[in-house]
Write a protein that holds these residues in place. Structure first.
Motif, PDB file in Angstrom:
ATOM      1  N   GLU A  54       0.989  -1.166   0.057  1.00 60.80           N
ATOM      2  CA  GLU A  54      -0.028  -0.038  -0.071  1.00 60.80           C
ATOM      3  C   GLU A  54       0.861   1.156  -0.086  1.00 60.80           C
ATOM      4  O   GLU A  54       1.870   1.451   0.933  1.00 60.80           O
ATOM      5  N   SER A  55       0.966   2.254  -1.154  1.00 61.06           N
ATOM      6  CA  SER A  55       1.719   3.155  -1.210  1.00 61.06           C
ATOM      7  C   SER A  55       1.106   4.341  -0.211  1.00 61.06           C
ATOM      8  O   SER A  55       1.966   5.381  -0.214  1.00 61.06           O
ATOM      9  N   GLY A  56      -0.146   4.305   0.250  1.00 56.38           N
ATOM     10  CA  GLY A  56      -0.771   5.257   1.051  1.00 56.38           C
ATOM     11  C   GLY A  56      -1.141   4.804   2.350  1.00 56.38           C
ATOM     12  O   GLY A  56      -0.472   4.036   3.142  1.00 56.38           O
ATOM     13  N   PRO A  57      -2.482   4.936   2.654  1.00 61.32           N
ATOM     14  CA  PRO A  57      -3.042   4.357   3.832  1.00 61.32           C
ATOM     15  C   PRO A  57      -3.055   2.901   3.931  1.00 61.32           C
ATOM     16  O   PRO A  57      -3.260   2.162   2.860  1.00 61.32           O
ATOM     17  N   GLN A  58      -2.793   2.389   4.798  1.00 61.89           N
ATOM     18  CA  GLN A  58      -2.438   0.803   4.935  1.00 61.89           C
ATOM     19  C   GLN A  58      -3.646   0.091   5.286  1.00 61.89           C
ATOM     20  O   GLN A  58      -3.860  -1.061   4.896  1.00 61.89           O
ATOM     21  N   SER A  59      -4.924   0.679   5.992  1.00 55.70           N
ATOM     22  CA  SER A  59      -5.919   0.363   6.033  1.00 55.70           C
ATOM     23  C   SER A  59      -6.937   1.318   6.479  1.00 55.70           C
ATOM     24  O   SER A  59      -6.446   2.505   6.187  1.00 55.70           O
ATOM     25  N   PHE A  60      -8.201   1.003   7.144  1.00 62.04           N
ATOM     26  CA  PHE A  60      -9.209   2.084   7.501  1.00 62.04           C
ATOM     27  C   PHE A  60      -9.839   1.529   8.569  1.00 62.04           C
ATOM     28  O   PHE A  60     -10.190   0.435   8.646  1.00 62.04           O
ATOM     29  N   GLN A  61     -10.554   2.585   9.425  1.00 66.42           N
ATOM     30  CA  GLN A  61     -11.191   2.163  10.426  1.00 66.42           C
ATOM     31  C   GLN A  61     -12.798   2.290   9.806  1.00 66.42           C
ATOM     32  O   GLN A  61     -13.193   3.120   9.118  1.00 66.42           O
ATOM     33  N   THR A  62     -13.424   1.252  10.193  1.00 66.99           N
ATOM     34  CA  THR A  62     -14.952   1.360   9.723  1.00 66.99           C
ATOM     35  C   THR A  62     -15.997   2.317  10.545  1.00 66.99           C
ATOM     36  O   THR A  62     -15.755   2.586  11.515  1.00 66.99           O
ATOM     37  N   THR A  63     -16.864   2.839   9.648  1.00 65.95           N
ATOM     38  CA  THR A  63     -17.918   3.564  10.207  1.00 65.95           C
ATOM     39  C   THR A  63     -19.197   2.942   9.566  1.00 65.95           C
ATOM     40  O   THR A  63     -19.086   2.173   8.712  1.00 65.95           O
ATOM     41  N   ASP A  64     -20.473   3.416  10.208  1.00 66.75           N
ATOM     42  CA  ASP A  64     -21.468   3.028   9.716  1.00 66.75           C
ATOM     43  C   ASP A  64     -21.556   3.391   8.282  1.00 66.75           C
ATOM     44  O   ASP A  64     -22.259   2.589   7.322  1.00 66.75           O
ATOM     45  N   LEU A  65     -21.228   4.461   7.750  1.00 64.09           N
ATOM     46  CA  LEU A  65     -21.477   5.033   6.343  1.00 64.09           C
ATOM     47  C   LEU A  65     -20.299   4.080   5.493  1.00 64.09           C
ATOM     48  O   LEU A  65     -20.825   3.932   4.318  1.00 64.09           O
ATOM     49  N   ILE A  66     -19.182   3.810   6.244  1.00 65.61           N
ATOM     50  CA  ILE A  66     -18.221   3.014   5.311  1.00 65.61           C
ATOM     51  C   ILE A  66     -19.027   1.610   4.884  1.00 65.61           C
ATOM     52  O   ILE A  66     -18.849   1.185   3.673  1.00 65.61           O
ATOM     53  N   LEU A  67     -19.362   1.056   5.952  1.00 70.03           N
ATOM     54  CA  LEU A  67     -19.903  -0.558   5.788  1.00 70.03           C
ATOM     55  C   LEU A  67     -20.894  -0.187   4.976  1.00 70.03           C
ATOM     56  O   LEU A  67     -21.287  -1.184   4.248  1.00 70.03           O
ATOM     57  N   SER A  68     -22.081   0.646   4.975  1.00 68.68           N
ATOM     58  CA  SER A  68     -23.141   0.797   4.220  1.00 68.68           C
ATOM     59  C   SER A  68     -22.757   0.995   2.596  1.00 68.68           C
ATOM     60  O   SER A  68     -23.326   0.239   1.936  1.00 68.68           O
ATOM     61  N   LEU A  69     -21.751   1.958   2.426  1.00 72.12           N
ATOM     62  CA  LEU A  69     -21.355   1.928   1.089  1.00 72.12           C
ATOM     63  C   LEU A  69     -20.813   0.629   0.421  1.00 72.12           C
ATOM     64  O   LEU A  69     -21.109   0.439  -0.558  1.00 72.12           O
ATOM     65  N   ILE A  70     -20.018   0.124   1.314  1.00 74.29           N
ATOM     66  CA  ILE A  70     -19.330  -1.330   0.999  1.00 74.29           C
ATOM     67  C   ILE A  70     -20.447  -2.349   0.545  1.00 74.29           C
ATOM     68  O   ILE A  70     -20.248  -3.041  -0.498  1.00 74.29           O
ATOM     69  N   ARG A  71     -21.475  -2.268   1.479  1.00 73.62           N
ATOM     70  CA  ARG A  71     -22.474  -3.105   1.099  1.00 73.62           C
ATOM     71  C   ARG A  71     -22.984  -2.582  -0.352  1.00 73.62           C
ATOM     72  O   ARG A  71     -23.480  -3.591  -1.080  1.00 73.62           O
ATOM     73  N   GLU A  72     -23.511  -1.442  -0.322  1.00 67.72           N
ATOM     74  CA  GLU A  72     -24.281  -0.850  -1.533  1.00 67.72           C
ATOM     75  C   GLU A  72     -23.229  -1.201  -2.929  1.00 67.72           C
ATOM     76  O   GLU A  72     -23.793  -1.528  -3.964  1.00 67.72           O
ATOM     77  N   LEU A  73     -21.870  -1.145  -2.878  1.00 66.19           N
ATOM     78  CA  LEU A  73     -21.069  -1.371  -4.072  1.00 66.19           C
ATOM     79  C   LEU A  73     -20.747  -2.892  -4.117  1.00 66.19           C
ATOM     80  O   LEU A  73     -20.411  -3.220  -5.214  1.00 66.19           O
ATOM     81  N   GLY A  74     -21.231  -3.743  -3.385  1.00 64.49           N
ATOM     82  CA  GLY A  74     -21.355  -5.020  -3.597  1.00 64.49           C
ATOM     83  C   GLY A  74     -19.821  -5.900  -3.265  1.00 64.49           C
ATOM     84  O   GLY A  74     -19.595  -6.818  -3.969  1.00 64.49           O
ATOM     85  N   ILE A  75     -19.180  -5.153  -2.335  1.00 66.94           N
ATOM     86  CA  ILE A  75     -17.773  -5.673  -2.298  1.00 66.94           C
ATOM     87  C   ILE A  75     -17.361  -6.140  -0.662  1.00 66.94           C
ATOM     88  O   ILE A  75     -16.450  -6.354  -0.302  1.00 66.94           O
ATOM     89  N   GLU A  76     -18.503  -6.511  -0.029  1.00 71.06           N
ATOM     90  CA  GLU A  76     -18.627  -6.845   1.592  1.00 71.06           C
ATOM     91  C   GLU A  76     -17.885  -8.328   1.590  1.00 71.06           C
ATOM     92  O   GLU A  76     -16.982  -8.308   2.538  1.00 71.06           O
ATOM     93  N   ALA A  77     -17.923  -9.132   0.657  1.00 72.42           N
ATOM     94  CA  ALA A  77     -17.461 -10.149   0.774  1.00 72.42           C
ATOM     95  C   ALA A  77     -15.918 -10.134   0.666  1.00 72.42           C
ATOM     96  O   ALA A  77     -15.276 -11.149   0.850  1.00 72.42           O
ATOM     97  N   ASP A  78     -15.353  -9.096  -0.270  1.00 72.96           N
ATOM     98  CA  ASP A  78     -13.919  -9.083   0.038  1.00 72.96           C
ATOM     99  C   ASP A  78     -13.239  -8.270   1.238  1.00 72.96           C
ATOM    100  O   ASP A  78     -12.101  -8.141   1.174  1.00 72.96           O
ATOM    101  N   LEU A  79     -14.032  -7.872   2.286  1.00 77.23           N
ATOM    102  CA  LEU A  79     -13.577  -7.143   3.241  1.00 77.23           C
ATOM    103  C   LEU A  79     -12.675  -7.963   4.127  1.00 77.23           C
ATOM    104  O   LEU A  79     -13.214  -9.059   4.327  1.00 77.23           O
ATOM    105  N   GLN A  80     -11.820  -7.504   4.815  1.00 78.92           N
ATOM    106  CA  GLN A  80     -10.972  -8.139   5.558  1.00 78.92           C
ATOM    107  C   GLN A  80     -10.891  -7.223   7.042  1.00 78.92           C
ATOM    108  O   GLN A  80     -10.782  -6.019   6.997  1.00 78.92           O
ATOM    109  N   ARG A  81     -11.053  -7.954   8.246  1.00 79.39           N
ATOM    110  CA  ARG A  81     -11.070  -7.188   9.475  1.00 79.39           C
ATOM    111  C   ARG A  81      -9.731  -7.669  10.252  1.00 79.39           C
ATOM    112  O   ARG A  81      -9.418  -8.831  10.494  1.00 79.39           O
TER     113      ARG A  81
END
Length: 458
Positions: A54-81
Motif C-alpha cells: 500500500e503506497s498510502g493508507p495501509q487500512s481504514f477504520q470502519t464507520t456505519d457509512l463506510i460499511l453501508s457503502l461497501i454493501r451498496e457497492l457489492g464488495i463486502e465479501a472482499d472485506l478483511q478485518r
C-alpha cells in the motif's frame, strides 16, 4: 433530481469519488476529473512479485457509512478485518514495548513510570477544564498527563495520524472529541465512556480488502463508469452569467488536448493548494486562505522479507517511534500480521513511514537513500538479517494537511465563503479530517448540498 444540471467534480480522491457517486445516484449529470492516470488519490495498492504494498493508507477504520457503502457497492465479501486484539508497540530505549490497553495492563506495564501511570488511571476521578483559548495537543497532554505521556504516547500517535507536530496541532481541530469530553464532563476518559456507541452495535474495526485498500475507490470508479476522465487537469475556472453565479466555465487540459466545459455547479475536491489556485480568480481572499493550509511531507517505504530473516515475530499492528528515540522512522506497520495475502508463503510485508512536520528534510533525499536509512533502522529494531527481497519507496512532498492552531477558523472562513459563492463547493481531507471515513462522509454530505442548491435553480 428534477431539472438536474451539469456538475463537475474536480479531484478523484476518496472525497471526490464519493461525491460524484452520490450525485449520480441523485440524478445529477456529473463529470469527475482527475489529473493523474487513475482515481483514488493517495490510496493505491501495488502488487510486486507476490507482495501486496500500500503506497498510502495501509487500512481504514470502519464507520456505519463506510460499511453501508461497501454493501451498496457489492464488495463486502472482499472485506478483511484485523484482529481487534492486535498488539501495538512503542520503541523505548531501542526495544519494543507493548502499549497497555487496559487498566490492569497499565498497572504492570514498564512503558511508563509510576507517576505517569497514576495520572492516566486517576484521570476519570479528577475534574479539569480546558483554557478559554485554543490549545495545542502538546499543551493539552502536558496539562492532563505530563511530559512522559506526551513524548511516548501522544506525540507518536499524532505522527501516525497526521504526521504532525503536537506543539502546533490544534486539539479542537485535530481531536475535537477530546476537547468536547473535557468541556462537558471534566474528564476525557469519563467522556469517552459516556459517549460510547449504543450497546449492541458493532464496534469500529481496522479493515482492508483482499485486493488492498484501493478496492474501495476502484469499486466506486467502476460504478461511475464513463463519468470519470483521468489525465485531465483543471487549468482555470471562471464564473459566467449576469449575477456571476448562473454558470461556470472550466478550462481543462489533457495530453495533446485543451477543452472548455460548462457547469451549474463545481465541486473542488482537490488538495487545498490546488483549490486555492482554481478559486483565486473568483475570490482572491479565499484563494489566500486555502493556500495558507500547511501540508506535511511523508515518504513510505514498503519492504518484503523472508520470515526467517527477522528475529522479532512481528505479531500485531506494528510500532511507533517517539522523537526522543532519535530515529528517522515515524513507525512501521506489520501488514502480513494484520491481513492475509500481503506476502508469499514464508515471507512478510512491512511498511514504514518517515518525514512529517518534525522531519521534513528527509523526504528530499533520493528514494534509495531513504530506503537504506529506514531499512537499516528496521533491521536493528526487528533483528532482521540481510536485505529485503523486494522494496519500494513513495515520496509525497505534501501528503497530509495540518490541523494546526487556527485551523478551525480557516475552515469556518472557507464555509462562510462557500455560502457567498453559490454553485461552488469544497470537499477534501483538510476540512473534516484525513481519515478515509471522514473523507467519505464529507464527500456524501457535499453531494447533498449540491443537490439542494440545484433544486433551488429549477
Amino acid at each position: 433530481m428534477p431539472g438536474s444540471r451539469q456538475v463537475i467534480v474536480i479531484g478523484a480522491g476518496i472525497s471526490g469519488l464519493c461525491c460524484a457517486y452520490r450525485l449520480g445516484q441523485l440524478g445529477a449529470e456529473v463529470t469527475l476529473l482527475e489529473s493523474s492516470d487513475r482515481p483514488g488519490g493517495l490510496i493505491s495498492t501495488i502488487r510486486k512479485e507476490g507482495f501486496l504494498f500500500e503506497s498510502g493508507p495501509q487500512s481504514f477504520q470502519t464507520t456505519d457509512l463506510i460499511l453501508s457503502l461497501i454493501r451498496e457497492l457489492g464488495i463486502e465479501a472482499d472485506l478483511q478485518r484485523a484482529d481487534p486484539r492486535a498488539a501495538r508497540y512503542i520503541l523505548l530505549h531501542g526495544k519494543l514495548q507493548k502499549i497497555p490497553t487496559s487498566p490492569q495492563a497499565m498497572l504492570t506495564s514498564s512503558l511508563l513510570g509510576v507517576g505517569s501511570r497514576w495520572r492516566i488511571l486517576s484521570e476519570p476521578f479528577r475534574t479539569t477544564f480546558p483554557p478559554a483559548g485554543e490549545e495545542s495537543v502538546a499543551k493539552f497532554a502536558r496539562r492532563k498527563f505530563g511530559d512522559e505521556i506526551l513524548e511516548y504516547l501522544v506525540a507518536p500517535f499524532v505522527s501516525g495520524v497526521y504526521a504532525g507536530d503536537p506543539e502546533k496541532l490544534s486539539l479542537k481541530a485535530a481531536f475535537p472529541s477530546l476537547d468536547e469530553w473535557e468541556r462537558e464532563y471534566g474528564s476525557v476518559l469519563r467522556g469517552a465512556k459516556k459517549s460510547r456507541k449504543t450497546p449492541g452495535t458493532a464496534p469500529a474495526s481496522l479493515c482492508s480488502f483482499r485486493q488492498g485498500v484501493a478496492r474501495l475507490p476502484n469499486a466506486i470508479a467502476e460504478k461511475l463508469a464513463g463519468r470519470v476522465q483521468t489525465r485531465t487537469s483543471a487549468k482555470s475556472l471562471n464564473r459566467l452569467g449576469p449575477d456571476g453565479g448562473e454558470l461556470f466555465e472550466l478550462h481543462t487540459g489533457r495530453p495533446g488536448e485543451l477543452a472548455t466545459m460548462q457547469a451549474s455547479a463545481i465541486v473542488l475536491a482537490t488538495p487545498a493548494y490546488v483549490s486555492a489556485q482554481l478559486i483565486a480568480p473568483i475570490s482572491e481572499q479565499l484563494g489566500h486562505t486555502l493556500s495558507g493550509i500547511a501540508y506535511a511531507p511523508v515518504a513510505v517505504v514498503a519492504s518484503g522479507y523472508y520470515r526467517q530473516q527477522a528475529g522479532e515475530p512481528m505479531e500485531g499492528f506494528g510500532f511507533l517511534v517517539p522523537a526522543k528515540e532519535k530515529r528517522q522512522s515515524l513507525g512501521t506497520v506489520w501488514n502480513s500480521s494484520l491481513f492475509p495475502g500481503r506476502a508469499p508463503e514464508g515471507a512478510v510485508t512491512v511498511t514504514s513511514f518517515t518525514g512529517g512536520a518534525t522531519n521534513p528534510e528527509i523526504v528530499s533525499e533520493p528514494e534509495d537513500q531513504i530506503a537504506k536509512i529506514i531499512q537499516s533502522e528496521n533491521e536493528h529494531i526487528l533483528k532482521i538479517v540481510g536485505s529485503p527481497s523486494i522494496s519500494a519507496v513513495w515520496k509525497y512532498p505534501r501528503a497530509l494537511p495540518q490541523y494546526n492552531l487556527g485551523h478551525g477558523h480557516i475552515v469556518e472562513t472557507i464555509r462562510d465563503a462557500e455560502r457567498q459563492l453559490p454553485g461552488i463547493f469544497f470537499a477534501g481531507n483538510y476540512l473534516e479530517g484525513p481519515a478515509i471515513g471522514k473523507c467519505l462522509e464529507n464527500g456524501l454530505q457535499t453531494a447533498e448540498a449540491v443537490k439542494n442548491y440545484l433544486e433551488t435553480k429549477t
